[in-house]
Structures are given as C-alpha cells and as structure tokens.
Design a protein around this motif. Structure first.
Motif, PDB file in Angstrom:
ATOM      1  N   ARG A   8       0.840  -1.200   0.000  1.00 12.95           N
ATOM      2  CA  ARG A   8       0.000   0.000   0.000  1.00 12.95           C
ATOM      3  C   ARG A   8       0.874   1.249   0.000  1.00 12.95           C
ATOM      4  NH1 ARG A   8      -3.221  -2.963   4.401  1.00 12.95           N
ATOM      5  NH2 ARG A   8      -1.377  -3.676   4.414  1.00 12.95           N
ATOM      6  N   PRO A   9       0.458   2.263  -0.729  1.00 15.21           N
ATOM      7  CA  PRO A   9       1.265   3.483  -0.773  1.00 15.21           C
ATOM      8  C   PRO A   9       1.207   4.244   0.546  1.00 15.21           C
ATOM      9  CG  PRO A   9      -0.774   3.768  -2.017  1.00 15.21           C
ATOM     10  CD  PRO A   9      -0.720   2.335  -1.584  1.00 15.21           C
ATOM     11  N   ARG A  10       2.195   5.051   0.756  1.00 15.03           N
ATOM     12  CA  ARG A  10       2.279   5.926   1.929  1.00 15.03           C
ATOM     13  C   ARG A  10       1.171   6.980   1.828  1.00 15.03           C
ATOM     14  NH1 ARG A  10       7.866   8.991   2.931  1.00 15.03           N
ATOM     15  NH2 ARG A  10       7.837   8.595   5.121  1.00 15.03           N
ATOM     16  N   PRO A  11       0.506   7.276   2.951  1.00 15.76           N
ATOM     17  CA  PRO A  11      -0.544   8.304   2.904  1.00 15.76           C
ATOM     18  C   PRO A  11       0.040   9.632   2.438  1.00 15.76           C
ATOM     19  CG  PRO A  11      -0.359   7.312   5.114  1.00 15.76           C
ATOM     20  CD  PRO A  11       0.738   6.750   4.265  1.00 15.76           C
ATOM     21  N   SER A  12      -0.648  10.293   1.497  1.00 14.97           N
ATOM     22  CA  SER A  12      -0.109  11.549   0.962  1.00 14.97           C
ATOM     23  C   SER A  12      -0.251  12.678   1.978  1.00 14.97           C
ATOM     24  CB  SER A  12      -0.830  11.911  -0.336  1.00 14.97           C
ATOM     25  OG  SER A  12      -2.201  12.091  -0.076  1.00 14.97           O
ATOM     26  N   GLY A  13       0.840  13.384   2.146  1.00 12.78           N
ATOM     27  CA  GLY A  13       0.841  14.534   3.025  1.00 12.78           C
ATOM     28  C   GLY A  13       0.853  14.208   4.509  1.00 12.78           C
ATOM     29  N   GLY A  14       0.665  12.957   4.863  1.00 12.80           N
ATOM     30  CA  GLY A  14       0.632  12.576   6.275  1.00 12.80           C
ATOM     31  C   GLY A  14       1.974  12.058   6.740  1.00 12.80           C
ATOM     32  N   THR A  15       2.112  11.940   8.027  1.00 14.31           N
ATOM     33  CA  THR A  15       3.341  11.369   8.561  1.00 14.31           C
ATOM     34  C   THR A  15       3.218   9.859   8.572  1.00 14.31           C
ATOM     35  OG1 THR A  15       2.497  11.534  10.807  1.00 14.31           O
ATOM     36  CG2 THR A  15       3.831  13.372  10.005  1.00 14.31           C
ATOM     37  N   THR A  19       5.613   0.833  12.328  1.00 13.79           N
ATOM     38  CA  THR A  19       4.963  -0.312  12.940  1.00 13.79           C
ATOM     39  C   THR A  19       5.846  -1.540  12.782  1.00 13.79           C
ATOM     40  OG1 THR A  19       2.796   0.578  12.370  1.00 13.79           O
ATOM     41  CG2 THR A  19       2.883  -1.751  12.957  1.00 13.79           C
ATOM     42  N   ALA A  20       5.996  -2.275  13.863  1.00  8.71           N
ATOM     43  CA  ALA A  20       6.720  -3.548  13.816  1.00  8.71           C
ATOM     44  C   ALA A  20       5.758  -4.644  14.236  1.00  8.71           C
ATOM     45  CB  ALA A  20       7.925  -3.508  14.745  1.00  8.71           C
ATOM     46  N   ILE A  82       8.739  -4.706   5.198  1.00  9.05           N
ATOM     47  CA  ILE A  82       7.618  -4.924   4.284  1.00  9.05           C
ATOM     48  C   ILE A  82       7.499  -3.723   3.348  1.00  9.05           C
ATOM     49  CG2 ILE A  82       5.121  -5.308   4.118  1.00  9.05           C
ATOM     50  CD1 ILE A  82       6.743  -7.602   5.429  1.00  9.05           C
ATOM     51  N   ARG A  83       7.538  -2.545   3.935  1.00  6.26           N
ATOM     52  CA  ARG A  83       7.546  -1.285   3.200  1.00  6.26           C
ATOM     53  C   ARG A  83       8.090  -0.241   4.161  1.00  6.26           C
ATOM     54  NH1 ARG A  83       3.418   1.446   5.547  1.00  6.26           N
ATOM     55  NH2 ARG A  83       1.516   0.315   6.014  1.00  6.26           N
ATOM     56  N   ASP A  84       8.258   0.962   3.693  1.00  2.00           N
ATOM     57  CA  ASP A  84       8.759   2.045   4.530  1.00  2.00           C
ATOM     58  C   ASP A  84       7.887   2.175   5.783  1.00  2.00           C
ATOM     59  OD1 ASP A  84      10.449   4.117   5.164  1.00  2.00           O
ATOM     60  OD2 ASP A  84       9.350   5.606   3.994  1.00  2.00           O
ATOM     61  N   GLY A  85       8.474   1.981   6.956  1.00  3.39           N
ATOM     62  CA  GLY A  85       7.745   2.129   8.211  1.00  3.39           C
ATOM     63  C   GLY A  85       7.018   0.892   8.694  1.00  3.39           C
ATOM     64  N   LEU A  86       7.158  -0.249   8.001  1.00  5.39           N
ATOM     65  CA  LEU A  86       6.487  -1.486   8.431  1.00  5.39           C
ATOM     66  C   LEU A  86       7.475  -2.643   8.357  1.00  5.39           C
ATOM     67  CD1 LEU A  86       3.933  -3.040   9.285  1.00  5.39           C
ATOM     68  CD2 LEU A  86       3.375  -3.274   6.854  1.00  5.39           C
ATOM     69  N   TRP A  87       7.711  -3.277   9.519  1.00  2.46           N
ATOM     70  CA  TRP A  87       8.668  -4.375   9.604  1.00  2.46           C
ATOM     71  C   TRP A  87       8.046  -5.588  10.260  1.00  2.46           C
ATOM     72  CZ3 TRP A  87       9.619   0.581  11.363  1.00  2.46           C
ATOM     73  CH2 TRP A  87      10.517   1.326  10.603  1.00  2.46           C
TER      74      TRP A  87
END
Length: 195
Positions: A8-15, A19-20, A82-87
């Motif tokens: 899933r893409p990163r939310p636009s404009g959000g931080t 998450t692990a 898994i993706r940026d910010g998710l491990w």
C-alpha cells in the motif's frame, strides 16, 4: 522487498507511522527454526546457539537429527522490511522443553506464530500447537520438507495433528526464501482475518 498485500502506498501529506509486527517461529528440536529465520532475514540474524554437549545426552532426543551439533538456547532474531515504516520481527523459539520458559516472554505482543513441523518427528510439534491454541494466538503449521523425508498428504498431516480446518497448513522448505515468504504471507493474512 515487498510482500503480497503489503504494498500500500504511503498516505499523501501525512506522517508515516512506524509499525513492527512480531512473529514467532516455533516447533520441536531440530525442525529448522534457525534456518527459517536466517533464510528470510534482511539483516544478519541474531542466533543464541550453543554446541550440543554431554549434558544433553539422555535429555535431548536427537533421533532423526543425529548430525545436529548446536541448539538454540534463548532465541533467534531476524527482521524483514515490508515497506517504509512497516517491519516484521521474527523470533525463533528454542525447541527443547528445558528452554520453554522463554516462550511466554517471546509470545507477548506477537501477531501470530509459525509452527514448523518435521513429519519424521511429528510428535515434537504437539506442544507448540497446544501452546498457541491455549494462548489463542493465530498460527499456521508449516511442514518443512526435508531432503529424503517421505512426503505426506496435507489432509493426513492435518488429521494427525488434530488441526481444525481454519488453521492453515502449508508445505515449505525453510532453506528457500520464496517458500518462507509464502509461509509468512499466509500467517499474516490468517492473523489479520482472525482478529
């Protein structure tokens, strides 16, 4: 590395929220837990292995794994992005009864577990299956297809383990990255649908 369903893409404009997800890899002595964690980890895995010694004679049943020279005494640890910010954080549990006190600590906060099975020593996985059923932690059973081991029909293995139909059972090779990826994808999907 992307897992199916996790791109899933990163939310636009959000931080981005980091998450692990914690996953256990459990099963009997010599079933391939350390191998599985090492096969898929993107970092050099942490292993707490010690050489088998005379103290284990009469305590550790090495029938079927006579060539095994070391054993996990605390845990194995690996990580997958898994993706940026998710491990995914993988924790391999020790297999012998005398180290099971570690399981309770390792299970805290886990999303789910893989119970790795060797059909040559099927009885060794019953304690792990029982443990996760009592804990009500979602798990999958992954039959590690060792070289030279007789192949069994999934339905027969399911019956032998007394698994209900809702528990995924998958054949795998703990040495093969794509196979381990399939096991973990199955577990995450099962864990999310169980909640």
């Amino acid at each position: 590395m992307e897992f199916a369903g996790f791109d899933r893409p990163r939310p636009s404009g959000g931080t981005l929220t980091a998450t692990a997800l914690k996953i256990l890899v459990a099963g009997g002595f010599g079933v391939g837990k350390t191998t599985m964690v090492g096969t898929i980890s993107e970092i050099r895995p942490l292993h707490t292995e010690e050489l088998l010694s005379d103290r284990g004679v009469g305590v550790d049943d090495i029938s079927g794994v006579e060539t095994k020279i070391a054993t996990t005494v605390a845990l194995d640890f690996g990580r997958i992005t898994i993706r940026d910010g998710l491990w995914l954080y993988l924790f391999g549990t020790p297999g012998q009864d005398r180290f099971w006190f570690m399981w309770e600590e390792l299970a805290l906060g886990a999303l789910g577990a893989v119970v790795l099975v060797d059909t040559r020593r099927l009885q060794d996985c019953f304690p792990a299956v029982d443990y996760f059923e009592k804990l009500k932690l979602p798990f999958v059973v992954a039959v590690n297809c060792f070289d030279g081991a007789r192949r069994h029909d999934s339905a027969k293995v399911r019956r032998a383990l007394g698994l209900d139909e809702s528990t995924p059972l998958i054949m795998c090779d703990a040495r093969d990255r794509a196979s381990v990826k399939e096991v973990l994808t199955t577990l995450v999907t099962h864990s999310m649908s169980s909640r």
